[in-house]
Write a protein that holds these residues in place. Structure first.
Motif, short mmCIF file in Angstrom:
data_model
loop_
_atom_site.label_atom_id
_atom_site.label_comp_id
_atom_site.label_asym_id
_atom_site.label_seq_id
_atom_site.Cartn_x
_atom_site.Cartn_y
_atom_site.Cartn_z
N TRP A 1 0.84 -1.19 0.00
CA TRP A 1 0.00 0.00 0.00
C TRP A 1 0.88 1.25 0.00
O TRP A 1 1.99 1.23 0.49
CB TRP A 1 -0.87 0.06 1.27
CG TRP A 1 -1.91 -0.99 1.39
CD1 TRP A 1 -2.01 -1.94 2.36
CD2 TRP A 1 -3.03 -1.20 0.53
NE1 TRP A 1 -3.11 -2.74 2.15
CE2 TRP A 1 -3.76 -2.30 1.03
CE3 TRP A 1 -3.49 -0.58 -0.63
CZ2 TRP A 1 -4.92 -2.78 0.42
CZ3 TRP A 1 -4.64 -1.06 -1.23
CH2 TRP A 1 -5.34 -2.14 -0.70
N HIS A 2 0.34 2.34 -0.52
CA HIS A 2 0.99 3.64 -0.34
C HIS A 2 0.40 4.34 0.89
O HIS A 2 0.86 5.41 1.27
CB HIS A 2 0.77 4.53 -1.56
CG HIS A 2 1.47 4.05 -2.79
ND1 HIS A 2 2.83 4.09 -2.94
CD2 HIS A 2 1.00 3.49 -3.93
CE1 HIS A 2 3.17 3.59 -4.13
NE2 HIS A 2 2.07 3.22 -4.75
N LYS B 1 -2.41 5.88 0.98
CA LYS B 1 -2.84 7.21 0.54
C LYS B 1 -4.10 7.11 -0.32
O LYS B 1 -4.13 6.37 -1.30
CB LYS B 1 -1.71 7.86 -0.28
CG LYS B 1 -1.45 9.30 0.10
CD LYS B 1 -0.16 9.79 -0.50
CE LYS B 1 -0.42 10.61 -1.74
NZ LYS B 1 0.80 11.01 -2.44
N LYS C 1 -1.90 2.89 -9.03
CA LYS C 1 -1.08 2.50 -7.89
C LYS C 1 0.34 3.05 -8.04
O LYS C 1 0.93 3.54 -7.07
CB LYS C 1 -1.06 0.97 -7.82
CG LYS C 1 -0.48 0.38 -6.57
CD LYS C 1 -1.43 0.46 -5.40
CE LYS C 1 -0.96 -0.42 -4.28
NZ LYS C 1 -1.26 -1.84 -4.52
N GLY D 1 1.03 6.36 -6.80
CA GLY D 1 1.10 6.58 -5.35
C GLY D 1 -0.24 6.60 -4.64
O GLY D 1 -0.32 7.00 -3.49
N TRP D 2 -1.31 6.17 -5.33
CA TRP D 2 -2.63 6.19 -4.73
C TRP D 2 -3.20 4.79 -4.61
O TRP D 2 -3.11 3.99 -5.54
CB TRP D 2 -3.59 7.04 -5.57
CG TRP D 2 -3.10 8.44 -5.77
CD1 TRP D 2 -2.45 8.93 -6.86
CD2 TRP D 2 -3.19 9.52 -4.83
NE1 TRP D 2 -2.14 10.26 -6.67
CE2 TRP D 2 -2.59 10.64 -5.44
CE3 TRP D 2 -3.73 9.65 -3.55
CZ2 TRP D 2 -2.50 11.88 -4.80
CZ3 TRP D 2 -3.64 10.87 -2.92
CH2 TRP D 2 -3.03 11.97 -3.55
N ASP D 3 -3.83 4.51 -3.47
CA ASP D 3 -4.48 3.22 -3.29
C ASP D 3 -5.94 3.28 -3.75
O ASP D 3 -6.51 2.26 -4.14
CB ASP D 3 -4.45 2.81 -1.80
CG ASP D 3 -3.03 2.72 -1.28
OD1 ASP D 3 -2.17 2.19 -2.00
OD2 ASP D 3 -2.78 3.22 -0.17
N ASP E 1 1.56 11.35 -10.68
CA ASP E 1 2.11 11.01 -9.37
C ASP E 1 1.29 11.69 -8.26
O ASP E 1 0.09 11.56 -8.27
CB ASP E 1 3.60 11.34 -9.30
CG ASP E 1 4.43 10.39 -10.19
OD1 ASP E 1 3.92 9.30 -10.51
OD2 ASP E 1 5.55 10.72 -10.56
N ASP E 2 1.95 12.45 -7.37
CA ASP E 2 1.18 12.97 -6.24
C ASP E 2 0.38 14.23 -6.57
O ASP E 2 -0.34 14.75 -5.73
CB ASP E 2 2.08 13.20 -5.01
CG ASP E 2 3.38 13.87 -5.38
OD1 ASP E 2 3.48 14.37 -6.53
OD2 ASP E 2 4.30 13.88 -4.55
N VAL F 1 5.74 0.52 -6.97
CA VAL F 1 5.15 -0.12 -5.80
C VAL F 1 6.23 -0.97 -5.12
O VAL F 1 6.98 -1.67 -5.79
CB VAL F 1 3.99 -1.07 -6.22
CG1 VAL F 1 3.40 -1.76 -5.02
CG2 VAL F 1 2.92 -0.29 -6.97
#
Lengths: 161, 615
Positions: B3-4, B6, B102, B105-107, B125-126, B208
């Motif tokens: 998991w991130h 997030k 994923k 960076g997001w679940d 990304d973020d 990941v």
């Protein structure tokens, strides 16, 4: 004996296991963005093609590098980037006719295939043998064999004697 | 790890994108994807809400194995209250989008509210932002995909989008990613459309990581070998795709034909996986171009097809001459056997349109089949159809309706209602072959008894992906049971439902379970993420998820009366084949099922069951 990565696009299904194996082997994460082998999907033609450095004998990337950061591994024939010496100038990415040397923003260096020191992770991970690691003198062996099998075949029934 | 930790919360009303931490306590109880996102939905959405109201939410969720090198580890699910059913909806999809999300960076993405005007979500990304989609609205999935790629000048973006069907309120619109992979069922695309959300475009470069990389690679590699060595996942599915089933299911007398009037289709051979390999008489080329895998998948059941350029559907229309996502079994059945059409090229064209405009080929084909029966009875007339002859077997009727439905024009608006609403409108509700408003997939429950109970009790309406007992009853996996017997099926269905809920929550594809048991999956999960995942724990998690979904539906107003099948399957015996003379014996199976589930006679989980599962 040198060996080469041998790629048969016809067998590729586009699963990206090679990209995952490459990024894991070299960077410790599962991340196609950091893979040195890339699968291209020509969707309209229904073709998937894995592509990576062919380790040219006369390597233009190596010759172009102003700081001699690209060196030959004589055991494998791979042209390897010495990360400590690379200054991220990207001249090699211009010199490479095939685009298989790539700059990486995260590290400020270039990355390219180094044959994993002689045991390429992509070939091991490929489920369909679209990527194999074979004797460099015989990269066409399987195709040659396939065509050979079609010569001197029995005439089809009904063919005039 | 895996998991991130997030979650991206997107408030469409306010136009904001806000990161928040993943509830890791819930991840321990509900694993991920289907289970975990349903937990979020249940906590945040009133079960009685109108599915198309801004108060409904739509969640895009990955599993802990999504984006890892686990075979098939590229799935994501779309969770919402379904437009078609009003029940809990969870549609999952492969392709590359889920893994890309994923990698960014997001679940999970939770979308709430409704945008004032069309928008799309762009994630790099973020960085996440909502961008205006006025130029995309009214476009197909394929057009939107091209425009977004062009706008951002980035070929590596992965896109999940709705087509016109989702915008126009076709009740079974899907969400299509990577041009032809879809979270297709229950109208999740209709909900997305109601929120004025056209697409989600993602570029992810973060990757990941897993908890114990060396152990994970060992487990993933061993599991890949199990898939390769299995006859179904190693040979059948790669060669023929899910279409390997067409002739098999027809032979056993369980291929629903012409709105379930029959259980065998004389044209099955023409629309089968084998037929897709045959050179066409017209141009000497086969329909099938190649198979294609989803992200990480070592099975590669996906089909890529090309339509004969001289076929009436595409002659002089080069935009349909390229290769694209071809027929899988459910689509081939719904577009073909359910309507009596055996023209493979016409089915492929209709399937292309389903992908292009984003609507579910199963519900669409089944609704066309129902409309054809009503036309046959004289209930629907040429006046309603605008002169189109809806006769069973008419390829022209099928392809014209696919065009009209995708654009929600003419009689396509009626077809877009789905079979339940359509048949009710014309006064014959019994002719809708559906449960909880969702159309049956490609198995007739008179010939495969366990599927009757599966359909009747499925939390998202009739569905083959909630407990695929075909695996046991026809293919003998994990052990052979008699498809015509109803004894013992209650236990079988419960076991499949629980195990499937766990697989759907992991990030993996259900098709792995032709070869894998939970014993192959648990070690991969255990090495990837926190939780000491064992077979027992996965089964209990699956059961917890099932009961949570059930409670949502009960609160939404569904009762035991909805755990049933259309009259036809319970009273009209199969006419041909091995199942001849059989009806589905649901009344025998259902009480035992309730009992095994720990539910009362009204299908309500008892207090004891709920506390055992920590609900």
């Amino acid at each position: 004996m040198l060996r080469s990565l041998h790629i048969e696009p016809r067998k590729c299904t586009g699963c990206l296991q090679c990209e995952m194996a490459c990024s894991y082997e070299n960077e410790g994460v599962f991340n196609p963005a950091r893979s040195r082998i890339k699968v291209f999907n020509f969707h309209e033609e229904g073709r998937m093609v894995p592509y990576t450095c062919t380790q040219c004998a006369e390597a233009w990337c190596l010759h172009a590098c102003p700081v001699e950061a690209i060196v030959v591994n004589h055991a494998t024939g791979a042209k390897e980037v010495l990360e400590s010496r690379c200054v991220g100038c990207k001249v090699c990415t211009i010199a490479c006719p095939f685009g298989t040397v790539n700059y990486q923003q995260a590290s400020g260096k270039v990355i390219k295939c180094d044959l994993c020191g002689g045991d390429p992770a992509c070939a091991k991970a490929c489920p369909t043998q679209a990527i194999t690691y074979v004797d460099a003198d015989w990269t066409g062996y399987d195709r040659m064999r396939a065509w050979a099998s079609r010569t001197d075949a029995q005439p089809a029934t009904g063919t005039p004697a | 790890m895996g998991w991130h930790n997030k979650v991206l919360r997107v408030n469409l009303t306010a136009g904001t994108c806000t990161p928040e931490p993943l509830n890791t306590e819930w991840a321990q109880q509900y694993l991920g994807q289907r289970g975990l996102a349903t937990k979020y939905l249940v906590e945040e959405v009133d079960p009685k809400v109108d599915p198309l109201a801004p108060e409904n939410k739509i969640i895009f969720a990955t599993g802990p194995l999504t984006g890892t090198a686990a075979s098939t580890g590229g799935r994501y699910s779309v969770i919402t209250k379904g437009a078609l059913t009003g029940a809990i909806a969870c549609s999952n999809s492969g392709g590359y989008f889920g893994a890309e999300l994923k990698m960014a960076g997001w679940d999970m993405i939770i979308c709430e509210g409704r945008a004032a005007s069309p928008v799309y979500l762009f994630i790099e990304d973020d960085r996440a932002e909502l961008l205006p989609a006025d130029g995309l609205w009214g476009k197909s999935v394929w057009e939107a995909d091209e425009i977004i790629h062009r706008t951002h000048q980035d070929p590596l973006i992965r896109i999940s989008a709705i087509g016109r069907a989702g915008e126009e309120g076709v009740m079974y619109a899907g969400v299509v990613n990577d041009l032809h992979r879809a979270a297709g069922r229950s109208g999740v695309g209709t909900v997305m459309g109601s929120k004025n959300l056209k697409a989600i475009a993602v570029r992810g470069t973060l990757g990941v990581t897993v908890k114990d990389p060396a152990r994970f690679m060992q487990a993933a590699t061993a599991a890949k070998q199990v898939l390769a060595g299995n006859a179904v996942t190693g040979q059948g599915l790669p060669k023929y795709g899910t279409q390997v089933l067409m002739n098999v299911i027809n032979e056993v007398g369980a291929l629903p034909t012409r709105n379930h009037r029959d259980v065998q289709f004389e044209g099955a051979g023409h629309i089968s996986g084998e037929a897709m390999h045959e050179p066409r008489p017209s141009d000497g080329k086969p329909n099938l171009v190649t198979n294609q895998a989803c992200f990480g998948c070592t099975i590669a059941c996906g089909r890529i097809s090309r339509i004969d350029q001289k076929h009436y559907t595409v002659v002089n229309r080069p935009e349909y001459w390229s290769a694209s996502g071809g027929l899988e079994y459910e689509a081939a059945w719904a577009l073909g056997a359910a309507t009596g059409v055996d023209d493979l090229e016409a089915l492929t064209y209709a399937n292309f349109l389903c992908n292009e405009q984003g609507f579910d080929p199963i519900s669409f084909g089944a609704t066309v089949g129902a409309a054809m029966e009503l036309y046959d009875m004289g209930v629907i007339t040429d006046a309603e159809t605008g002169g189109l002859k809806l006769t069973f077997g008419s390829a022209e009727a099928l392809t014209t309706l696919a065009e009209l439905t995708g654009r929600a024009e003419g009689f396509g608006r009626e077809i877009g209602l789905g079979s339940k609403r359509l048949c009710e409108k014309y006064g014959h509700p019994d002719l809708s072959m559906s449960v909880k408003g969702q159309e049956f997939p490609a198995y007739d429950s008179r010939g495969i008894q366990g599927m009757g109970l599966t359909y009747a009790t499925s939390n998202r309406g009739a569905c083959h992906l909630r407990s695929y007992t075909v695996s046991s009853e026809i293919l003998g996996i994990p052990e052979k049971t008699d498809p015509l017997a109803s004894e013992g099926k209650a236990g079988l269905v419960k076991a499949f439902q629980d195990a499937t809920a766990a697989v759907d929550s992991s990030g993996l594809c259900l098709f792995t379970t032709f070869a894998w048991t939970l014993g192959d999956i648990a070690p991969q999960l255990d090495a990837a993420c926190a939780g000491e995942w064992s077979i027992e724990r996965l089964l209990e998690t699956g059961e917890r998820i099932w009961n949570m979904e059930r409670q949502f539906n009960l609160a939404a107003g569904f009762t035991a009366k909805d755990d049933t099948l259309p009259k036809r399957l319970l009273t009209e015996p199969a006419k041909t084949g091995p199942a001849k003379g059989k009806v589905n014996e649901l009344p025998k199976m259902l009480p035992e099922y309730y009992q095994l589930r720990g539910w009362d006679t009204e299908g309500v989980p008892t207090g004891e069951t709920l506390s055992r599962l920590g609900l």
